[in-house]
Design a protein around this motif. Structure first.
Motif, PDB file in Angstrom:
ATOM      1  N   PRO A  55       0.839  -1.203   0.000  1.00 39.09           N
ATOM      2  CA  PRO A  55       0.000   0.000   0.000  1.00 39.09           C
ATOM      3  C   PRO A  55       0.872   1.252   0.000  1.00 39.09           C
ATOM      4  O   PRO A  55       1.844   1.321   0.754  1.00 39.09           O
ATOM      5  N   ALA A  56       0.517   2.225  -0.840  1.00 33.74           N
ATOM      6  CA  ALA A  56       1.251   3.495  -0.839  1.00 33.74           C
ATOM      7  C   ALA A  56       0.889   4.247   0.443  1.00 33.74           C
ATOM      8  O   ALA A  56      -0.224   4.159   0.915  1.00 33.74           O
ATOM      9  N   MET A  57       1.801   4.839   1.040  1.00 29.86           N
ATOM     10  CA  MET A  57       3.134   5.163   0.574  1.00 29.86           C
ATOM     11  C   MET A  57       4.157   4.198   1.187  1.00 29.86           C
ATOM     12  O   MET A  57       5.104   3.786   0.529  1.00 29.86           O
ATOM     13  N   GLY A  58       3.933   3.853   2.456  1.00 37.62           N
ATOM     14  CA  GLY A  58       4.954   3.123   3.204  1.00 37.62           C
ATOM     15  C   GLY A  58       5.326   1.766   2.663  1.00 37.62           C
ATOM     16  O   GLY A  58       6.452   1.306   2.851  1.00 37.62           O
TER      17      GLY A  58
ATOM     18  N   ALA B  74      10.274  -7.954  -3.551  1.00 40.15           N
ATOM     19  CA  ALA B  74      10.072  -8.577  -4.865  1.00 40.15           C
ATOM     20  C   ALA B  74      11.405  -8.756  -5.594  1.00 40.15           C
ATOM     21  O   ALA B  74      11.638  -9.777  -6.245  1.00 40.15           O
ATOM     22  N   ARG B  75      12.302  -7.773  -5.473  1.00 42.61           N
ATOM     23  CA  ARG B  75      13.624  -7.880  -6.111  1.00 42.61           C
ATOM     24  C   ARG B  75      14.370  -9.089  -5.564  1.00 42.61           C
ATOM     25  O   ARG B  75      14.940  -9.879  -6.325  1.00 42.61           O
ATOM     26  N   GLN B  76      14.336  -9.256  -4.236  1.00 44.21           N
ATOM     27  CA  GLN B  76      15.056 -10.384  -3.641  1.00 44.21           C
ATOM     28  C   GLN B  76      14.390 -11.722  -3.963  1.00 44.21           C
ATOM     29  O   GLN B  76      15.073 -12.736  -4.067  1.00 44.21           O
ATOM     30  N   LEU B  77      13.062 -11.719  -4.129  1.00 48.70           N
ATOM     31  CA  LEU B  77      12.347 -12.950  -4.478  1.00 48.70           C
ATOM     32  C   LEU B  77      12.394 -13.248  -5.973  1.00 48.70           C
ATOM     33  O   LEU B  77      12.117 -14.374  -6.393  1.00 48.70           O
ATOM     34  N   GLY B  78      12.678 -12.231  -6.795  1.00 45.65           N
ATOM     35  CA  GLY B  78      12.650 -12.395  -8.246  1.00 45.65           C
ATOM     36  C   GLY B  78      11.245 -12.453  -8.796  1.00 45.65           C
ATOM     37  O   GLY B  78      10.960 -13.180  -9.746  1.00 45.65           O
ATOM     38  N   THR B  79      10.324 -11.660  -8.200  1.00 45.06           N
ATOM     39  CA  THR B  79       8.936 -11.649  -8.652  1.00 45.06           C
ATOM     40  C   THR B  79       8.465 -10.220  -8.899  1.00 45.06           C
ATOM     41  O   THR B  79       9.251  -9.274  -8.800  1.00 45.06           O
ATOM     42  N   GLU B  80       7.191 -10.048  -9.217  1.00 45.51           N
ATOM     43  CA  GLU B  80       6.625  -8.750  -9.581  1.00 45.51           C
ATOM     44  C   GLU B  80       6.224  -7.944  -8.348  1.00 45.51           C
ATOM     45  O   GLU B  80       5.690  -8.487  -7.389  1.00 45.51           O
ATOM     46  N   SER B  81       6.466  -6.635  -8.410  1.00 47.23           N
ATOM     47  CA  SER B  81       6.066  -5.718  -7.347  1.00 47.23           C
ATOM     48  C   SER B  81       5.008  -4.752  -7.869  1.00 47.23           C
ATOM     49  O   SER B  81       5.176  -4.137  -8.921  1.00 47.23           O
ATOM     50  N   ILE B  82       3.889  -4.640  -7.128  1.00 45.30           N
ATOM     51  CA  ILE B  82       2.828  -3.695  -7.462  1.00 45.30           C
ATOM     52  C   ILE B  82       2.449  -2.943  -6.188  1.00 45.30           C
ATOM     53  O   ILE B  82       2.947  -3.259  -5.107  1.00 45.30           O
ATOM     54  N   PHE B  83       1.576  -1.938  -6.324  1.00 45.01           N
ATOM     55  CA  PHE B  83       1.118  -1.250  -5.122  1.00 45.01           C
ATOM     56  C   PHE B  83      -0.305  -0.742  -5.300  1.00 45.01           C
ATOM     57  O   PHE B  83      -0.787  -0.537  -6.406  1.00 45.01           O
ATOM     58  N   THR B  84      -0.980  -0.607  -4.156  1.00 44.26           N
ATOM     59  CA  THR B  84      -2.289   0.034  -4.126  1.00 44.26           C
ATOM     60  C   THR B  84      -2.078   1.457  -3.632  1.00 44.26           C
ATOM     61  O   THR B  84      -1.059   1.782  -3.017  1.00 44.26           O
ATOM     62  N   GLU B  85      -3.061   2.308  -3.930  1.00 42.80           N
ATOM     63  CA  GLU B  85      -2.993   3.700  -3.481  1.00 42.80           C
ATOM     64  C   GLU B  85      -4.409   4.238  -3.283  1.00 42.80           C
ATOM     65  O   GLU B  85      -5.367   3.703  -3.829  1.00 42.80           O
ATOM     66  N   ARG B  86      -4.508   5.288  -2.492  1.00 43.55           N
ATOM     67  CA  ARG B  86      -5.818   5.876  -2.242  1.00 43.55           C
ATOM     68  C   ARG B  86      -6.169   6.892  -3.317  1.00 43.55           C
ATOM     69  O   ARG B  86      -5.348   7.714  -3.684  1.00 43.55           O
TER      70      ARG B  86
ATOM     71  N   GLY C  47      -9.992   8.900  -1.181  1.00 46.67           N
ATOM     72  CA  GLY C  47     -10.109   8.269   0.120  1.00 46.67           C
ATOM     73  C   GLY C  47     -10.293   6.760   0.106  1.00 46.67           C
ATOM     74  O   GLY C  47     -10.431   6.143   1.156  1.00 46.67           O
ATOM     75  N   GLU C  48     -10.267   6.152  -1.074  1.00 51.16           N
ATOM     76  CA  GLU C  48     -10.496   4.701  -1.180  1.00 51.16           C
ATOM     77  C   GLU C  48      -9.270   4.013  -1.765  1.00 51.16           C
ATOM     78  O   GLU C  48      -8.709   4.456  -2.781  1.00 51.16           O
ATOM     79  N   MET C  49      -8.857   2.910  -1.140  1.00 55.41           N
ATOM     80  CA  MET C  49      -7.697   2.155  -1.626  1.00 55.41           C
ATOM     81  C   MET C  49      -8.055   1.470  -2.940  1.00 55.41           C
ATOM     82  O   MET C  49      -9.115   0.848  -3.058  1.00 55.41           O
ATOM     83  N   GLN C  50      -7.175   1.603  -3.941  1.00 49.55           N
ATOM     84  CA  GLN C  50      -7.433   1.047  -5.273  1.00 49.55           C
ATOM     85  C   GLN C  50      -6.142   0.500  -5.878  1.00 49.55           C
ATOM     86  O   GLN C  50      -5.044   0.927  -5.525  1.00 49.55           O
ATOM     87  N   LEU C  51      -6.320  -0.431  -6.812  1.00 52.64           N
ATOM     88  CA  LEU C  51      -5.208  -0.918  -7.632  1.00 52.64           C
ATOM     89  C   LEU C  51      -5.313  -0.176  -8.950  1.00 52.64           C
ATOM     90  O   LEU C  51      -6.311  -0.315  -9.660  1.00 52.64           O
ATOM     91  N   ARG C  52      -4.317   0.624  -9.285  1.00 55.38           N
ATOM     92  CA  ARG C  52      -4.373   1.488 -10.465  1.00 55.38           C
ATOM     93  C   ARG C  52      -3.152   1.255 -11.347  1.00 55.38           C
ATOM     94  O   ARG C  52      -2.476   0.258 -11.231  1.00 55.38           O
ATOM     95  N   ARG C  53      -2.886   2.188 -12.246  1.00 51.85           N
ATOM     96  CA  ARG C  53      -1.684   2.228 -13.092  1.00 51.85           C
ATOM     97  C   ARG C  53      -1.530   1.001 -13.984  1.00 51.85           C
ATOM     98  O   ARG C  53      -0.422   0.630 -14.361  1.00 51.85           O
ATOM     99  N   GLY C  54      -2.639   0.324 -14.258  1.00 50.66           N
ATOM    100  CA  GLY C  54      -2.582  -0.840 -15.130  1.00 50.66           C
ATOM    101  C   GLY C  54      -2.134  -2.121 -14.438  1.00 50.66           C
ATOM    102  O   GLY C  54      -1.948  -3.145 -15.098  1.00 50.66           O
ATOM    103  N   PHE C  55      -1.949  -2.076 -13.102  1.00 54.91           N
ATOM    104  CA  PHE C  55      -1.586  -3.294 -12.367  1.00 54.91           C
ATOM    105  C   PHE C  55      -2.780  -4.242 -12.364  1.00 54.91           C
ATOM    106  O   PHE C  55      -3.925  -3.809 -12.255  1.00 54.91           O
ATOM    107  N   THR C  56      -2.498  -5.534 -12.471  1.00 53.28           N
ATOM    108  CA  THR C  56      -3.577  -6.525 -12.449  1.00 53.28           C
ATOM    109  C   THR C  56      -3.221  -7.676 -11.520  1.00 53.28           C
ATOM    110  O   THR C  56      -2.050  -8.005 -11.329  1.00 53.28           O
ATOM    111  N   VAL C  57      -4.263  -8.265 -10.952  1.00 45.53           N
ATOM    112  CA  VAL C  57      -4.141  -9.493 -10.176  1.00 45.53           C
ATOM    113  C   VAL C  57      -5.369 -10.330 -10.501  1.00 45.53           C
ATOM    114  O   VAL C  57      -6.363  -9.815 -11.020  1.00 45.53           O
ATOM    115  N   GLY C  58      -5.312 -11.614 -10.189  1.00 44.64           N
ATOM    116  CA  GLY C  58      -6.468 -12.453 -10.460  1.00 44.64           C
ATOM    117  C   GLY C  58      -6.325 -13.819  -9.837  1.00 44.64           C
ATOM    118  O   GLY C  58      -5.404 -14.077  -9.042  1.00 44.64           O
TER     119      GLY C  58
END
Length: 197
Positions: free
Chosen positions: A68-71, A80-92, A95-106
């Motif tokens: 979650p942004a910011m912390g 994610a760098r140490q695991l060798g996987t993808e890093s994404i983030f949510t942001e408000r 006032g509502e937490m959302q997944l934006r910027r084209g990030f996807t999960v499923g």
């Protein structure tokens, strides 16, 4: 020296652990505060501290790491760098937490949520709601500092941390530091309007 003691020493060395009278993001008051941004200024030191978290989670089959942004953003990136996987983030947004910027999960995604500090779990649970609504499975939360106390924060999955601190925090009307009146209340966090919700 234990791993926890080593990690605390690095936090003190980087001024990431503060003592005083603080207004937490949750709206509660505390005599101690972890300003992990001070640690994260130093990528080599942050990588060393977070490697102790990665050692705990490396075999969990994590497909994505979400902070979650910011912390949680830089923590997500480094884990994610140490695991060798993808890093994404949510942001408000509004006032509502959302997944934006084209990030996807499923469905099929096993996601680790990352935080700098876990105290009440508010932003963590907002992120869980977003990810699970998209079909992903949250398998745990990783953080630099786990400072949950008692029943203030009960999360439905494991918490993996570099440091576990039991620093009491108080409702404003019950704060002994306020009653003493010796230390000014300082708000070091990033969220604009702390609440006790």
């Amino acid at each position: 020296m234990t791993i926890q003691e080593q990690n605390i020493a690095i936090m003190k060395e980087t001024d990431a652990f503060l003592e005083g009278h603080f207004l937490l993001t949750s709206g509660r008051h505390s005599g101690g505060y972890c300003q992990c941004a001070k640690l994260l200024r130093f990528p080599d030191k942050a990588a060393k501290v977070l490697s102790t978290v990665v050692d705990q989670i490396k075999d969990l089959g994590i497909t994505k790491v979400c902070g979650p942004a910011m912390g949680g953003v830089i923590v997500s990136y480094e884990i994610a760098r140490q695991l060798g996987t993808e890093s994404i983030f949510t942001e408000r947004k509004d006032g509502e937490m959302q997944l934006r910027r084209g990030f996807t999960v499923g469905a099929g995604d096993k996601i680790l949520i990352t935080e700098d500090v876990v105290t009440t779990g508010k932003s963590t649970m907002e992120t869980v709601k977003v990810l699970e609504s998209m079909g992903a499975q949250v398998i745990g939360v990783a953080c630099i500092v786990d400072r949950r106390s008692g029943s203030d924060c009960v999360l439905p999955f494991p918490v993996y941390s570099a440091v576990r601190l039991d620093i009491p925090n108080y409702l404003p009307e019950e704060c002994p530091l306020c009653k003493e009146g010796k230390l000014e209340l300082v708000k070091p966090g990033s969220r604009e309007n702390p609440t006790t919700k």
